[in-house]
Motif scaffolding. Structure first.
Motif, PDB file in Angstrom:
ATOM      1  N   THR B  29     -53.496 -15.461  19.336  1.00 44.61           N
ATOM      2  CA  THR B  29     -52.142 -15.118  19.769  1.00 44.61           C
ATOM      3  C   THR B  29     -51.850 -15.585  21.189  1.00 44.61           C
ATOM      4  O   THR B  29     -50.757 -16.045  21.497  1.00 44.61           O
ATOM      5  CB  THR B  29     -51.925 -13.602  19.676  1.00 44.61           C
ATOM      6  OG1 THR B  29     -52.146 -13.189  18.330  1.00 44.61           O
ATOM      7  CG2 THR B  29     -50.516 -13.220  20.101  1.00 44.61           C
ATOM      8  N   LYS B  52     -45.003 -22.523  21.642  1.00 45.58           N
ATOM      9  CA  LYS B  52     -44.343 -22.588  20.337  1.00 45.58           C
ATOM     10  C   LYS B  52     -43.108 -23.468  20.448  1.00 45.58           C
ATOM     11  O   LYS B  52     -42.698 -23.858  21.542  1.00 45.58           O
ATOM     12  CB  LYS B  52     -43.971 -21.207  19.829  1.00 45.58           C
ATOM     13  CG  LYS B  52     -42.990 -20.451  20.718  1.00 45.58           C
ATOM     14  CD  LYS B  52     -42.687 -19.089  20.137  1.00 45.58           C
ATOM     15  CE  LYS B  52     -41.731 -18.321  21.060  1.00 45.58           C
ATOM     16  NZ  LYS B  52     -41.456 -16.963  20.518  1.00 45.58           N
ATOM     17  N   THR B  53     -42.548 -23.809  19.343  1.00 42.16           N
ATOM     18  CA  THR B  53     -41.359 -24.660  19.169  1.00 42.16           C
ATOM     19  C   THR B  53     -41.581 -26.031  19.790  1.00 42.16           C
ATOM     20  O   THR B  53     -42.553 -26.699  19.493  1.00 42.16           O
ATOM     21  CB  THR B  53     -40.086 -23.978  19.713  1.00 42.16           C
ATOM     22  OG1 THR B  53     -40.211 -23.767  21.124  1.00 42.16           O
ATOM     23  CG2 THR B  53     -39.863 -22.656  19.017  1.00 42.16           C
ATOM     24  N   PRO B  65     -45.079 -25.781  15.083  1.00 39.65           N
ATOM     25  CA  PRO B  65     -44.366 -25.003  14.053  1.00 39.65           C
ATOM     26  C   PRO B  65     -44.533 -23.511  14.290  1.00 39.65           C
ATOM     27  O   PRO B  65     -45.338 -23.087  15.116  1.00 39.65           O
ATOM     28  CB  PRO B  65     -45.058 -25.451  12.767  1.00 39.65           C
ATOM     29  CG  PRO B  65     -46.421 -25.873  13.195  1.00 39.65           C
ATOM     30  CD  PRO B  65     -46.261 -26.447  14.569  1.00 39.65           C
ATOM     31  N   ALA B  66     -43.790 -22.734  13.529  1.00 37.20           N
ATOM     32  CA  ALA B  66     -43.769 -21.290  13.734  1.00 37.20           C
ATOM     33  C   ALA B  66     -45.150 -20.651  13.564  1.00 37.20           C
ATOM     34  O   ALA B  66     -45.486 -19.720  14.289  1.00 37.20           O
ATOM     35  CB  ALA B  66     -42.767 -20.640  12.783  1.00 37.20           C
ATOM     36  N   ASP B  67     -45.954 -21.144  12.636  1.00 38.98           N
ATOM     37  CA  ASP B  67     -47.263 -20.519  12.438  1.00 38.98           C
ATOM     38  C   ASP B  67     -48.301 -20.962  13.476  1.00 38.98           C
ATOM     39  O   ASP B  67     -49.397 -20.410  13.519  1.00 38.98           O
ATOM     40  CB  ASP B  67     -47.783 -20.778  11.016  1.00 38.98           C
ATOM     41  CG  ASP B  67     -48.081 -22.245  10.744  1.00 38.98           C
ATOM     42  OD1 ASP B  67     -48.384 -22.576   9.597  1.00 38.98           O
ATOM     43  OD2 ASP B  67     -48.000 -23.066  11.677  1.00 38.98           O
ATOM     44  N   ARG B  68     -47.982 -21.959  14.259  1.00 40.58           N
ATOM     45  CA  ARG B  68     -48.816 -22.469  15.366  1.00 40.58           C
ATOM     46  C   ARG B  68     -50.176 -22.955  14.902  1.00 40.58           C
ATOM     47  O   ARG B  68     -51.072 -23.145  15.728  1.00 40.58           O
ATOM     48  CB  ARG B  68     -48.971 -21.387  16.442  1.00 40.58           C
ATOM     49  CG  ARG B  68     -47.684 -20.909  16.998  1.00 40.58           C
ATOM     50  CD  ARG B  68     -47.739 -20.147  18.296  1.00 40.58           C
ATOM     51  NE  ARG B  68     -48.966 -19.452  18.571  1.00 40.58           N
ATOM     52  CZ  ARG B  68     -49.757 -19.727  19.604  1.00 40.58           C
ATOM     53  NH1 ARG B  68     -49.447 -20.709  20.433  1.00 40.58           N
ATOM     54  NH2 ARG B  68     -50.846 -19.019  19.812  1.00 40.58           N
ATOM     55  N   SER B  71     -50.101 -28.778  15.743  1.00 38.97           N
ATOM     56  CA  SER B  71     -49.151 -29.260  16.754  1.00 38.97           C
ATOM     57  C   SER B  71     -49.110 -30.781  16.659  1.00 38.97           C
ATOM     58  O   SER B  71     -50.066 -31.410  16.182  1.00 38.97           O
ATOM     59  CB  SER B  71     -49.542 -28.804  18.159  1.00 38.97           C
ATOM     60  OG  SER B  71     -50.820 -29.286  18.515  1.00 38.97           O
TER      61      SER B  71
END
Lengths: 115, 112
Positions: B29, B52-53, B65-68, B71
């Motif tokens: 996280t 993120k993003t 992406p959202a789930d990371r 990349s």
């Protein structure tokens, strides 16, 4: 602003001798790291100083390696006695603050050759 | 240990956009994603970092992406001088004791 500097750029020594590598971090950076890449392998973490204190030395391969950072400025990494498998490139990096976005700036490395 | 997986090598031509994707399925996280560039006989050089993003700077963009769990580093209009090894690193910062775990990197070869 000067970057991280390392000395020497290249060292050739014989097995059993002693070598000391030096790293000068970016001025004002409390964090100093040592990494190394041995031939054909990935770059691996050796240890981390916060100012003059060793924060993490879990990557040091054995007790032939001694790192110091007296006064919290430059650091030295001594290998005594050197073995053939110690050959590789030793990188030093520094960063300013201990937070999750901290950027580490790397020096050019010292290439150590043990014959 | 936040292990990363990248392609070993990629070829491109001058002027093309290059996208290098990195997988990091066990990202934590608090981990950030950082990309470094390394030329022969030099130390790794910071390119870009993100959480993120999308992040963009003067040299590259980083898509997360959202789930990371992956990349993508995007290099617009590469030149011959972009030939280098690119490392995707996950972690560092106080939550990972400031260590970077380097993988094998992606060797990008830009052709004329």
């Amino acid at each position: 602003e000067a970057g991280v500097t390392q000395f020497p750029s290249h060292s050739v020594i014989e097995k059993g001798q002693t070598v000391t590598l030096r790293c000068d971090p970016i001025s004002g950076h409390d964090n100093l790291y040592w990494y190394r890449r041995v031939m054909g392998k990935e770059i691996k973490f050796l240890l981390h100083f916060v100012k003059e204190s060793k924060q993490d030395e879990s990557g040091m391969p054995n007790n032939r390696f001694l790192a110091e950072r007296t006064g919290g400025t430059y650091s030295t990494l001594k290998v005594q006695p050197a073995e053939l498998e110690d050959s590789g490139v030793y990188f030093c990096a520094s960063s300013q603050a201990r937070d999750s976005t901290d950027t580490q700036y790397f020096g050019p490395g010292t290439r150590l050759t043990v014959l | 240990l936040a292990k990363t997986t990248q392609p070993i090598s990629m070829d491109s031509y001058e002027g093309q956009e290059v996208n290098i994707t990195c997988s990091h399925n066990n990202i934590a996280t608090n981990d950030y994603i950082t990309w470094y560039q390394q030329f022969p006989s030099q130390g790794p050089r910071f390119i870009i970092q993100g959480y993120k993003t999308k992040v963009t700077n003067e040299v590259a963009s980083l898509f997360i992406p959202a789930d990371r769990k992956s990349s993508t580093l995007s290099l617009p209009r590469v030149s011959l001088s972009d030939t280098a090894v690119y490392y995707c690193l996950v972690g560092a910062g106080r939550y990972r004791n400031n260590k970077f775990y380097f993988g094998s990197g992606t060797k990008l070869n830009v052709k004329p």
